[in-house]
Design an enzyme around this catalytic site. Structure first.
Site, short mmCIF file in Angstrom:
data_model
loop_
_atom_site.label_atom_id
_atom_site.label_comp_id
_atom_site.label_asym_id
_atom_site.label_seq_id
_atom_site.Cartn_x
_atom_site.Cartn_y
_atom_site.Cartn_z
N THR A 152 0.94 -1.22 -0.01
CA THR A 152 -0.12 0.19 -0.04
C THR A 152 0.91 1.23 0.18
O THR A 152 1.47 1.45 -1.02
CB THR A 152 -1.05 -0.09 1.06
OG1 THR A 152 -0.24 -0.20 2.35
CG2 THR A 152 -2.05 -1.14 0.96
N LYS A 178 3.83 -6.94 3.55
CA LYS A 178 3.82 -5.54 3.39
C LYS A 178 3.32 -4.86 4.86
O LYS A 178 3.02 -5.49 5.80
CB LYS A 178 2.61 -5.42 2.37
CG LYS A 178 1.19 -5.67 2.66
CD LYS A 178 0.38 -5.00 3.64
CE LYS A 178 0.45 -3.27 3.08
NZ LYS A 178 -0.20 -2.65 4.15
N THR A 189 -1.87 -1.97 7.85
CA THR A 189 -2.09 -3.59 8.10
C THR A 189 -0.81 -4.14 7.87
O THR A 189 -0.10 -3.66 6.82
CB THR A 189 -3.15 -3.71 6.95
OG1 THR A 189 -4.62 -3.46 7.50
CG2 THR A 189 -2.97 -5.36 6.73
N GLU A 272 5.54 4.52 8.39
CA GLU A 272 5.10 5.88 7.77
C GLU A 272 6.09 6.89 8.33
O GLU A 272 6.04 7.08 9.63
CB GLU A 272 3.49 6.07 8.18
CG GLU A 272 2.94 5.16 7.26
CD GLU A 272 1.35 5.33 7.58
OE1 GLU A 272 1.16 5.37 8.96
OE2 GLU A 272 0.60 4.98 6.69
N ASN A 395 -0.87 10.65 7.78
CA ASN A 395 -2.14 10.15 8.33
C ASN A 395 -3.12 11.34 8.55
O ASN A 395 -4.35 11.10 8.86
CB ASN A 395 -1.66 9.49 9.68
CG ASN A 395 -1.22 8.18 9.46
OD1 ASN A 395 -1.66 7.27 9.00
ND2 ASN A 395 -0.14 7.84 9.90
N THR A 400 -10.93 12.17 3.29
CA THR A 400 -12.20 11.46 2.40
C THR A 400 -12.99 12.27 1.70
O THR A 400 -13.22 13.47 2.08
CB THR A 400 -13.11 10.56 3.46
OG1 THR A 400 -13.50 11.38 4.44
CG2 THR A 400 -12.33 9.46 4.14
#
Lengths: 400, 400
Positions: A152, A178, A189, A272, A395, A400
């Site tokens: 991702t 991953k 994840t 991240e 983050n 959205t």
């Protein structure tokens, strides 16, 4: 004897893989297949989150129903298929069924995993087309594209393999993973897939995988979050002819652990916004669980992670984090070492050594050691990364 | 009946205060005194960190030895006097003894608190000079300077007071606090000092303070850290003549809670890098402890805090955080509301409502509500702030 070799999930004999673009993501590879030449022993370790994504529910069911045998692992990225209700469960089952149809195996011998946006339905038509495409491209060389297809926001693919010499015989363990971070909203994840050409009964494989995961994938943290989709699968195909019973068991665990450890550390390195890999070692704990708890509390402390990011040899934050871990801790007998440099011992600081510790913190690999001073000798290691402003940007800046 | 009034720790009759500069900090006020006209009932709540700073150790000892009476609270900022060993303990005792000498009371009737750099010895000569200075400046108007003198990186002083009408009589509760963040390295320390002119036996005051702290100061979090110095003191002087027994007890708790709540929320608003006050309410929990645990897990989730900072109505991160809290949670019966807008219910997302929730998140006061869906009705509220890149800068950019 364990030695690194080139490759990933197809390094063990008897495995093929492929990674393709099926359209869940705009342009990047987003669907991977891992296929043993014949049904392999299989085991899984799953997220402990109460909220379990549809592929987790379906894979657990399939492992149980197929008696620990699997003929394929199918993985998509770009959509987590989590919090998607009955429609999501049906989609995960359809993903397995379509893979089974293409490969000619029972549906319950297919394990599924997903990672990506939460709360969005999986496009089964795209997945079906991707499975068909991937099934036609399966090869020993497909592991690179498979490792790319499960990413991702990972900055790079993570794959590795080792040979294991066990009582004069040799088998291979490979894997890919991953890590943390999604370009779409939602949680970090972790997915990992391990393969071996050793022949292992399913119950023994499950036990070995549990042991290997405990001090590798379960000993890393980027931000203390635990996703709805976290999954580790292991497949043992047997093509090497090396039979693992109680005799070779320790060698099997060692091989799985070596691959898991490299992949786990790779996940932390690629966390991240991470700029540093931090190894937190806790010694002198009264119990193994205490050592793990203290190491995890320190590794998840925002004040510790920001201090390390800033290159500040701040032993006070380390002592305070250990102090709130809820474990036996005797500050008056404790010690704090940064890069091997003792900054605090027996209740007294050694701030004259701070410049040397700061020089260590300027590097990319940071070693933190805390002796809890209980007199007992239990210990644990947890790997984490520093906390940078980039973590916040990654983050927070998505809308959205 | 509770009504807000002007003032802080000297709003109740019979208290004087002062804040002075004694030189621990370069230029700012750094020493505060709070003094009741005669020995007052006293109670304290302290950090649960295993590592306890010298002033915490000394104040616990003094409360026990003086039988819950106190004639002064003396506080310094700029030096935490934590991890300072026997010399630090001697310094904290000297700070109390010098205050007692100036005020003419027994040393064990002096409570001490410190906040600032960890691992550095307190300069007792500076403190002694400051105590002398402050003792000479005690007044009803000194509360403003006292509130300034306990600050570290707090963006503003925090003080408030209320009147409490109790069965026809009236008493006053006042308070001041300092919050999270230090300009010097180290952890966020929370100090709060409450005063009342009600007359309360020490054991009852301790019980009331415990109750008031539980859902106020113990229900806030900036970064999940728990300092070596966290302290809340309450003094009940009795000058109002209002006697609190079992009869007025609930009114006393209500008054202490009102002041504590305002100060606690002020601490969150002033959290390092905070741009939003976030109220996390968990309902539908199987037990009160479950509700608190879930609310705290959500409030400390980096993914939740960064999503709120970015204005992203990311219900998936909220569901996932609740799912890893280790409490009873039924996602298929759960609900997530952001600013009262239901984004997720009974396993199904309502993403069409995301724009309305995003509009709420653009404000400075954010309301998050999660129904755990267990069917039981336990609930809890925790206040937190968002996580910004400024938090990282504040905590990373300092170098020792």
């Amino acid at each position: 004897m364990i030695a690194p070799v080139e490759g990933g999930v197809t390094a063990p004999a008897g495995f093929r893989a492929a990674g393709v673009h099926c359209g869940i993501k705009k342009a990047k590879l987003d669907l991977a297949l891992i296929v043993p030449d014949r049904a392999a022993s299989a085991a899984g370790v799953f997220t402990t989150n109460t909220v379990q994504a549809a592929p987790v529910v379906v894979s657990k069911d399939h492992l149980a129903r197929a008696g620990g045998l699997a003929s394929a692992i199918v993985v998509n990225s770009g959509c987590a298929n989590a919090c998607t209700g009955p429609a999501g469960l049906a989609a995960a089952r359809a993903m397995a069924a379509e893979t089974a149809r293409r490969l000619g195996c029972p549906a319950e011998q297919v394990l599924v995993a997903s990672t990506g946006v939460i709360g969005v339905q999986l496009d089964v038509a795209k997945v079906a087309a991707g499975v068909g495409d991937a099934a036609g491209r399966l090869s020993r060389n497909g592991h690179d594209e498979a490792a790319l297809a499960i990413m991702t926001t990972d900055p790079w693919p993570k794959a590795c393999a080792v040979t294991v010499d066990s009582s004069g015989a040799r088998f291979v363990v490979g894997g890919m993973a991953k890590g943390s971070g999604m370009i779409e909203p939602n949680m970090a994840t972790m997915l990992a897939f391990l393969t071996t050409d050793a022949r292992v009964p399913p119950p023994l494989l499950a036990r070995a995988l549990g042991e290997a995961v405990a001090d590798t994938f379960n000993a890393i943290t980027v931000d203390g979050e635990c996703s709805t989709n976290d999954t580790v699968f292991a497949l043992a195909g047997g093509a090497s002819g090396v039979e693992i019973g109680e005799a070779g068991y320790a060698d099997l665990v060692a091989g799985l652990r070596a691959v898991s450890r490299e992949l786990a550390i790779g996940i932390v390195r690629g966390g991240e916004g991470a700029t540093k890999l931090v190894t937190v070692r806790v010694i002198g704990a009264a119990a193994a669980a205490d050592a793990r708890q203290a190491a995890r509390t320190i590794a998840n402390s925002l004040l510790v992670k920001t201090a390390i990011h800033g290159g500040d040899p701040n032993w006070g934050r380390l002592v305070a984090a250990a102090g709130r871990a809820g474990v036996a801790f005797r500050p008056e007998r404790a010690a704090v070492r940064v890069g091997g440099i003792e900054l605090f011992r027996d209740g007294a600081p050694h701030d004259d050594r701070a410049p040397a510790a700061a020089a260590h913190l300027a590097g990319a690999e940071i070693d933190i050691e805390i002796d809890l001073g209980t007199g007992a000798q239990h210990q644990a290691t947890v790997w984490t990364c520093d906390l940078s402003a980039d973590y916040v940007h990654i983050n927070a800046d998505y809308r959205t």
